[in-house]
Scaffold this motif. Structure first.
Motif, PDB file in Angstrom:
ATOM      1  N   THR A   7     -89.142  72.695 -25.559  1.00  0.00           N
ATOM      2  CA  THR A   7     -89.365  73.589 -26.688  1.00  0.00           C
ATOM      3  C   THR A   7     -88.650  73.039 -27.909  1.00  0.00           C
ATOM      4  N   ILE A   8     -89.368  72.821 -28.991  1.00  0.00           N
ATOM      5  CA  ILE A   8     -88.771  72.334 -30.223  1.00  0.00           C
ATOM      6  C   ILE A   8     -88.492  73.533 -31.110  1.00  0.00           C
ATOM      7  N   GLY A  24     -85.891  67.803 -26.548  1.00  0.00           N
ATOM      8  CA  GLY A  24     -84.817  68.566 -27.160  1.00  0.00           C
ATOM      9  C   GLY A  24     -85.255  69.267 -28.416  1.00  0.00           C
ATOM     10  N   GLU A  25     -84.332  70.067 -28.983  1.00  0.00           N
ATOM     11  CA  GLU A  25     -84.627  70.787 -30.207  1.00  0.00           C
ATOM     12  C   GLU A  25     -84.413  69.898 -31.420  1.00  0.00           C
ATOM     13  N   ILE A  26     -85.121  70.188 -32.478  1.00  0.00           N
ATOM     14  CA  ILE A  26     -84.890  69.478 -33.728  1.00  0.00           C
ATOM     15  C   ILE A  26     -83.586  69.965 -34.336  1.00  0.00           C
ATOM     16  N   SER A  27     -82.750  69.020 -34.761  1.00  0.00           N
ATOM     17  CA  SER A  27     -81.518  69.350 -35.471  1.00  0.00           C
ATOM     18  C   SER A  27     -81.851  69.473 -36.946  1.00  0.00           C
ATOM     19  N   THR A  28     -81.538  70.630 -37.546  1.00  0.00           N
ATOM     20  CA  THR A  28     -81.995  70.882 -38.904  1.00  0.00           C
ATOM     21  C   THR A  28     -80.876  71.366 -39.793  1.00  0.00           C
ATOM     22  N   LYS A  29     -81.087  71.268 -41.091  1.00  0.00           N
ATOM     23  CA  LYS A  29     -80.169  71.862 -42.058  1.00  0.00           C
ATOM     24  C   LYS A  29     -80.944  72.196 -43.322  1.00  0.00           C
ATOM     25  N   GLY A  30     -80.360  73.073 -44.094  1.00  0.00           N
ATOM     26  CA  GLY A  30     -80.999  73.448 -45.356  1.00  0.00           C
ATOM     27  C   GLY A  30     -81.957  74.600 -45.178  1.00  0.00           C
ATOM     28  N   GLY A 171     -80.911  58.753 -24.967  1.00  0.00           N
ATOM     29  CA  GLY A 171     -81.917  58.513 -23.939  1.00  0.00           C
ATOM     30  C   GLY A 171     -81.757  59.366 -22.697  1.00  0.00           C
ATOM     31  N   PHE A 172     -80.924  60.417 -22.770  1.00  0.00           N
ATOM     32  CA  PHE A 172     -80.728  61.333 -21.647  1.00  0.00           C
ATOM     33  C   PHE A 172     -81.419  62.659 -21.963  1.00  0.00           C
ATOM     34  N   PHE A 173     -82.207  63.159 -21.010  1.00  0.00           N
ATOM     35  CA  PHE A 173     -82.939  64.410 -21.201  1.00  0.00           C
ATOM     36  C   PHE A 173     -82.627  65.342 -20.034  1.00  0.00           C
ATOM     37  N   PRO A 174     -81.606  66.200 -20.215  1.00  0.00           N
ATOM     38  CA  PRO A 174     -81.163  67.050 -19.104  1.00  0.00           C
ATOM     39  C   PRO A 174     -82.218  68.081 -18.711  1.00  0.00           C
ATOM     40  N   VAL A 175     -82.275  68.343 -17.416  1.00  0.00           N
ATOM     41  CA  VAL A 175     -83.087  69.413 -16.842  1.00  0.00           C
ATOM     42  C   VAL A 175     -82.113  70.353 -16.132  1.00  0.00           C
ATOM     43  N   ASP A 258     -85.609  71.930 -20.973  1.00  0.00           N
ATOM     44  CA  ASP A 258     -84.847  72.224 -22.179  1.00  0.00           C
ATOM     45  C   ASP A 258     -83.626  73.051 -21.773  1.00  0.00           C
ATOM     46  N   PRO A 259     -82.429  72.431 -21.692  1.00  0.00           N
ATOM     47  CA  PRO A 259     -81.253  73.182 -21.247  1.00  0.00           C
ATOM     48  C   PRO A 259     -80.857  74.303 -22.198  1.00  0.00           C
TER      49      PRO A 259
END
Length: 488
Positions: A7-8, A24-30, A171-175, A258-259
């Motif tokens: 889920t983004i 993973g989620e998008i890291s955002t600001k603003g 390069g790590f994608f936790p489940v 998506d943890p």
């Protein structure tokens, strides 16, 4: 295999990001202009919901504090849209409250800063109907941003989001999947101290009935309501189990790629169980050790790691070496991070030999007496079961520390000690480092820990230590009824 869909969660207009294809989620600001939706996905979620529920009367805004406690406010139904646009105002000091909801000045988040408001915005996928509410009510999980639109890094959900983005960039994608234990209590039957008693307790010899089906059948209406509520709120419940004490049960959640969403599931599941129990005239508690004579309530976390192609990096012969390095990383950091996993004064009562709650930083395969268990599974599903946390812990902090510990172990090529054979409570065996069984001892280790700063970031690491110190002092300041009856 292909990497499972993630889920983004685009909370605001993105200016920097991790690629959605990387997971993973998008890291955002603003922040976007007032009146704009956070993202097209948020707008679509909001509009689909109000079209399905045009008669919405109320909304419950939910925020999680560092203790894993849901706080928030009730509002009219027409205020929901604001959560998907500029955000709902809440004081950022909400993330500096102790377990009793009191301000802890040492955190630096309260009046000395002017007790500033931040913007709290809707998280993707959390908007849902509250089935047990008396009026047509929605709920939505929020996360905190500063007035400037930056993620507020004393918010535990923001911290885990950042940690997942860091892992993805490497390069790590936790489940992850969580298992939660809880008690159902009868408020009409109380012990001499006024504590409600577990269902089935006091009826002749204690009916433990572990894995028994009768207790599930006797409470079928409640568990049906829990499943229906979970379906309505998009929580992936798997199995429901009768556990090892009267009135004790366990709900297992399915794995998520998506943890962050997996941790959201824990917060919302606890709310569902308590709300549905209340509708059936019962009380549900996730308190880590509500009864001295019965088993405590744990939160077990199953975690694996995928690569960018969706392959489990723990599979195969070389994967096993990476798995053991991840285990070593968790063992090496376990004592100093224990206060994240056991976050309450009461929780340390659960750390008792023979209780299925681990007392040493050890591991084994297919052994439930250890802190880290490698369950029986196919290679593709090879994973670590982290068995330390109390059921009342903050799942965002638990998950952040697990991810950090596993990755540090893998990157260092660390080697774990030999696995435990037999019982991890055998006092004659060499079991390695004993875990603290006292909250203050655990805090002393945490105060010296650089790992906690790496896992949580410097702001929340400081705030969390300050909160735990304040809570310890409060318990030290209380004279217990037992002391009075003994010494008066």
């Amino acid at each position: 295999m292909n990497r499972p869909e993630t889920t983004i969660d685009t909370d605001v207009k993105p200016s920097s990001s991790v690629s959605p294809e990387a997971g993973g989620e998008i890291s955002t600001k603003g922040a976007g202009p007032c009146g704009d939706f956070i993202s097209a996905e948020h707008e679509a979620e909001y509009r689909a919901f109000v079209e399905e529920h045009p008669d919405l009367e109320a909304v419950e805004f939910l925020i999680v504090d560092p203790n894993g406690i849901i706080r928030g406010k009730w509002a009219p139904g027409d205020s929901l849209k604001k959560a998907f646009q500029e955000g709902v105002n809440f004081p950022m000091s909400l993330h500096g409250l102790d377990v009793w909801g009191r301000e802890v000045e040492e955190t630096g988040l309260h009046i000395e800063t002017g007790d500033k408001d931040g913007y709290c915005r809707a998280t993707r996928g959390s908007l849902a109907i509250v089935p047990w509410a008396r009026r047509k009510t929605a709920q939505v999980l929020l996360q905190t941003f500063t007035p400037e639109g930056e993620p507020f890094m004393a918010d535990s959900r923001q911290v885990l989001k950042h940690k997942v983005a860091e892992a993805n960039a490497k390069g790590f994608f936790p489940v992850a999947a969580f298992e939660l234990e809880f008690y159902l209590l009868d408020p009409e039957k109380q012990d001499p101290a006024g504590m409600p008693t577990p269902l089935g307790a006091g009826e002749g010899p204690d009916r433990l009935r572990m894995y028994g089906l009768d207790d599930l059948a006797e409470n079928a209406a409640l568990f049906d309501m829990i499943r229906d509520a979970a379906d309505a709120q998009n929580l992936p419940i798997d199995t429901i189990i009768k556990e090892a004490a009267p009135g004790q049960f366990e709900v297992n959640l399915k794995h998520r790629a998506d943890p962050l969403r997996a941790a959201d599931d824990v917060i919302l599941l606890r709310r569902i169980v308590m709300g549905c129990a209340r509708e059936h005239g019962l009380t549900a508690t996730f308190m880590a050790k509500p009864f001295i004579d019965y088993a405590g309530n744990g939160m077990h976390v199953h975690t694996s790691m995928l690569d960018a192609d969706g392959q489990n990096i723990f599979a195969g012969e070389t994967g096993r070496e990476r798995l053991l390095s991840a285990v070593a990383g968790l063992i090496d950091t376990m004592p100093e991070s224990l206060i994240l996993y056991i976050n309450t004064w009461n929780g340390f009562r659960r750390i008792t030999p023979g209780s299925y709650a681990p007392t040493h930083a050890v591991w084994a395969e297919n052994n439930r007496s250890v802190a880290l268990r490698i369950p029986v599974s196919t290679e593709e599903n090879r994973r670590v079961e982290h068995r330390i946390s109390g059921a009342d812990a903050n799942p965002y902090l638990v998950m952040a520390a697990i991810i950090q510990g596993m990755i540090e172990g893998i990157e260092a090529g660390a080697k774990p000690p030999p696995p435990v054979e037999g019982s991890a409570y055998d006092e004659t065996a060499d079991l390695g480092r004993e875990l603290p069984d006292d909250m203050d001892d655990a805090l002393q280790l945490a105060l010296k820990s650089r790992f906690i700063d790496r896992a949580l970031g410097p702001l929340l690491a400081k705030v969390y230590r300050d909160l735990k110190r304040a809570e310890i002092i409060a318990f030290w300041s209380e004279i217990t009824p037992l002391e009075r009856t003994t010494y008066l």
